[in-house]
Enzyme design. Structure first.
Site, PDB file in Angstrom:
ATOM      1  CG  PHE A  34      -1.475   1.215   1.719  1.00 19.32           C
ATOM      2  CD1 PHE A  34      -2.069   2.132   0.854  1.00 19.32           C
ATOM      3  CD2 PHE A  34      -1.417   1.513   3.070  1.00 19.32           C
ATOM      4  CE1 PHE A  34      -2.589   3.336   1.328  1.00 19.32           C
ATOM      5  CE2 PHE A  34      -1.938   2.700   3.567  1.00 19.32           C
ATOM      6  CZ  PHE A  34      -2.513   3.622   2.689  1.00 19.32           C
ATOM      7  CB  SER A  93       2.269   5.870  15.953  1.00 18.91           C
ATOM      8  OG  SER A  93       1.294   4.918  15.579  1.00 18.91           O
ATOM      9  CE1 TYR A 150       3.588  -3.630  12.371  1.00 15.58           C
ATOM     10  CE2 TYR A 150       2.852  -1.849  13.810  1.00 15.58           C
ATOM     11  CZ  TYR A 150       3.298  -2.294  12.586  1.00 15.58           C
ATOM     12  OH  TYR A 150       3.465  -1.390  11.559  1.00 15.58           O
TER      13      TYR A 150
HETATM   14  C1  UD1 Z   1      -1.158   0.249  14.498  1.00 12.68           C
HETATM   15  C2  UD1 Z   1      -0.281   1.506  14.595  1.00 12.68           C
HETATM   16  C3  UD1 Z   1      -0.023   2.080  13.208  1.00 12.68           C
HETATM   17  C4  UD1 Z   1       0.495   0.988  12.276  1.00 12.68           C
HETATM   18  C5  UD1 Z   1      -0.490  -0.169  12.228  1.00 12.68           C
HETATM   19  C6  UD1 Z   1       0.022  -1.297  11.357  1.00 12.68           C
HETATM   20  C7  UD1 Z   1      -0.880   2.548  16.731  1.00 12.68           C
HETATM   21  C8  UD1 Z   1      -1.518   3.710  17.387  1.00 12.68           C
HETATM   22  N1  UD1 Z   1      -0.944   2.523  15.380  1.00 12.68           N
HETATM   23  O1  UD1 Z   1      -2.394   0.668  14.043  1.00 12.68           O
HETATM   24  O2  UD1 Z   1       0.931   3.118  13.290  1.00 12.68           O
HETATM   25  O3  UD1 Z   1       0.644   1.509  10.989  1.00 12.68           O
HETATM   26  O4  UD1 Z   1      -0.650  -0.665  13.552  1.00 12.68           O
HETATM   27  O5  UD1 Z   1      -0.892  -2.316  11.273  1.00 12.68           O
HETATM   28  O6  UD1 Z   1      -0.299   1.681  17.354  1.00 12.68           O
HETATM   29  N2  UD1 Z   1     -10.704  -1.505  14.456  1.00 12.68           N
HETATM   30  C9  UD1 Z   1     -12.089  -1.619  14.438  1.00 12.68           C
HETATM   31  N3  UD1 Z   1     -12.655  -2.340  13.420  1.00 12.68           N
HETATM   32  C10 UD1 Z   1     -11.918  -2.942  12.434  1.00 12.68           C
HETATM   33  C11 UD1 Z   1     -10.509  -2.808  12.467  1.00 12.68           C
HETATM   34  C12 UD1 Z   1      -9.941  -2.083  13.505  1.00 12.68           C
HETATM   35  O7  UD1 Z   1     -12.784  -1.102  15.320  1.00 12.68           O
HETATM   36  O8  UD1 Z   1     -12.516  -3.594  11.555  1.00 12.68           O
HETATM   37  C13 UD1 Z   1     -10.095  -0.685  15.530  1.00 12.68           C
HETATM   38  C14 UD1 Z   1      -8.919  -1.323  16.221  1.00 12.68           C
HETATM   39  O9  UD1 Z   1      -9.322  -2.122  17.301  1.00 12.68           O
HETATM   40  C15 UD1 Z   1      -8.159  -0.070  16.673  1.00 12.68           C
HETATM   41  C16 UD1 Z   1      -8.422   0.941  15.546  1.00 12.68           C
HETATM   42  O10 UD1 Z   1      -9.578   0.468  14.890  1.00 12.68           O
HETATM   43  O11 UD1 Z   1      -8.669   0.442  17.875  1.00 12.68           O
HETATM   44  C17 UD1 Z   1      -7.303   1.038  14.535  1.00 12.68           C
HETATM   45  O12 UD1 Z   1      -6.926  -0.265  14.155  1.00 12.68           O
HETATM   46  P1  UD1 Z   1      -5.939  -0.537  12.913  1.00 12.68           P
HETATM   47  O13 UD1 Z   1      -6.415   0.174  11.727  1.00 12.68           O
HETATM   48  O14 UD1 Z   1      -5.707  -2.015  12.838  1.00 12.68           O
HETATM   49  O15 UD1 Z   1      -4.616   0.204  13.348  1.00 12.68           O
HETATM   50  P2  UD1 Z   1      -3.769   0.293  14.735  1.00 12.68           P
HETATM   51  O16 UD1 Z   1      -3.717  -1.028  15.402  1.00 12.68           O
HETATM   52  O17 UD1 Z   1      -4.207   1.494  15.486  1.00 12.68           O
END
Ligand code: UD1
Length: 321
Positions: free
Chosen positions: A12, A120, A143
């Site tokens: 990506f 981050s 991770y």
């Molecule tokens: C983390 C890192 C980010 C990195 C990424 C790589 C942090 C703050 N961020 O992202 O820098 O690039 O990993 O994978 O640590 N969620 C939902 N529904 C979904 C999918 C996710 O509610 O279908 C929620 C997750 O539980 C989370 C948020 O959305 O609270 C973001 O999730 P995601 O997009 O996977 O990224 P991070 O884990 O924040």
């Protein structure tokens, strides 16, 4: 014209870098093993790049890809917090062993500079916001550990071997070509593809968690600035917007953009994920000062461009807008 090597260039963020480098008439070599990357991401530029199908976890076959390279943009990694919680060994192998191989190959090929895609997630869940680079790191997922170790290795390669390296801590990047199809995909790509299909997306937790969602083009600009900025080597920079949005707010914005008036899709709720951070927001002062970086694409504009791209790709239910 310089020669750039993009590891993970079929992914990506990597493929966005490849496209921008070609727009700027640079020479581009790409390394990818298609584990999460996709040939389609490079289909329109295939005959303009030097593509090498290689896995960064094997050093010797990797070395020739570094010959004559000026700048390395090291994006190859296994993303996703939950993936790393389920299988920490594979995340460790790709993100740490793979990064060490890339650093060794870059050092031995005497490249001018290597820019590393840091995360981050290194900050963990400490309460202070916004996060600035001098804060103590405290990752709370495998991770986060793997991405932080990559940074430490990059720093050590600068001090011990004199290889110029710059670490960019990305904050939740989103945009065109982000793959929504895996359980490990970024949240906005999943929200958009669900809404376009008329389906309810899942929110883990109460939806009040917040992120500094960054449009991919900002991340691309930061990489290109990091290659050339005079005082950047050996340093780590936050690359983000400096603002944060909750998941619920993001869902509502997307609902307005995608779902026709009169139709209502409610999200489904599931328990919060292990290793998840509650809030994340960057201080981007250092990147401004040293790299000349600015976040140029607002969250709303980024969402619009991203939705437009997904619409152009899929025969979705709400594709007519
Ligand atoms: C983390 C890192 C980010 C990195 C990424 C790589 C942090 C703050 N961020 O992202 O820098 O690039 O990993 O994978 O640590 N969620 C939902 N529904 C979904 C999918 C996710 O509610 O279908 C929620 C997750 O539980 C989370 C948020 O959305 O609270 C973001 O999730 P995601 O997009 O996977 O990224 P991070 O884990 O924040």
């Amino acid at each position: 014209m310089a020669l750039y090597l993009v590891t993970g260039g079929a992914g990506f963020i990597g493929s966005a870098l490849v496209h921008e480098l070609l727009n700027r008439c640079e020479q581009v070599r790409v390394v990818d093993n298609f584990f999460t990357g996709k040939r389609e991401n490079l289909a329109d530029v295939w005959n303009r790049i030097d593509f090498r199908e290689l896995d960064i976890t094997e050093l010797e076959p990797l070395r020739p890809a570094f010959e004559s390279v000026d700048y390395v943009l090291h994006q190859a990694a296994l993303p996703s917090v939950p993936r790393s919680v389920e299988d920490p060994i594979t995340s460790n192998r790709v993100n740490i062993d793979g990064t060490l191989n890339v650093l060794v190959a870059a050092r031995d090929a005497k490249v001018k500079r290597l820019v590393y895609a840091a995360s981050s997630s290194a900050y963990g869940d400490t309460p202070t916001l916004p996060k600035h680079e001098q804060m103590l790191t405290a990752p709370i997922s495998p991770y986060g550990v793997t991405k932080l170790v990559g940074e430490l290795y990059a720093n050590v390669f600068t001090t011990v071997y004199g290889l110029e390296t710059v670490c960019l801590r990305y904050f939740n990047v989103f945009g065109p070509r982000q793959d929504p199809s895996s359980p490990y995909s970024g949240v906005l790509s999943k929200f958009i593809s669900s809404l376009l299909d008329g389906q309810a997306p899942t929110i883990y937790g109460d939806g009040q968690q917040s992120r500094d969602f960054t449009f991919v083009q900002d991340t691309v600009e930061a990489n290109l600035l990091a290659c050339k900025a005079p005082d950047a080597s050996g340093k780590t920079f936050n690359i983000a917007t400096g603002e944060r949005k909750t998941l619920l707010n993001s869902f509502q914005l997307l609902h307005r953009l995608i779902v026709p008036d009169g139709t209502r899709i409610e999200p489904e709720y599931a328990p919060a994920r292990a290793g998840d951070i509650l809030h994340s927001q960057a201080d981007i002062t250092l990147a401004r000062q040293v790299l000349g970086y600015e976040s140029k694409v607002s969250f709303e504009e980024g969402l619009r461009r991203t939705v437009e791209w997904y619409r152009s790709q899929t025969p979705a239910l709400f594709s007519a807008g």
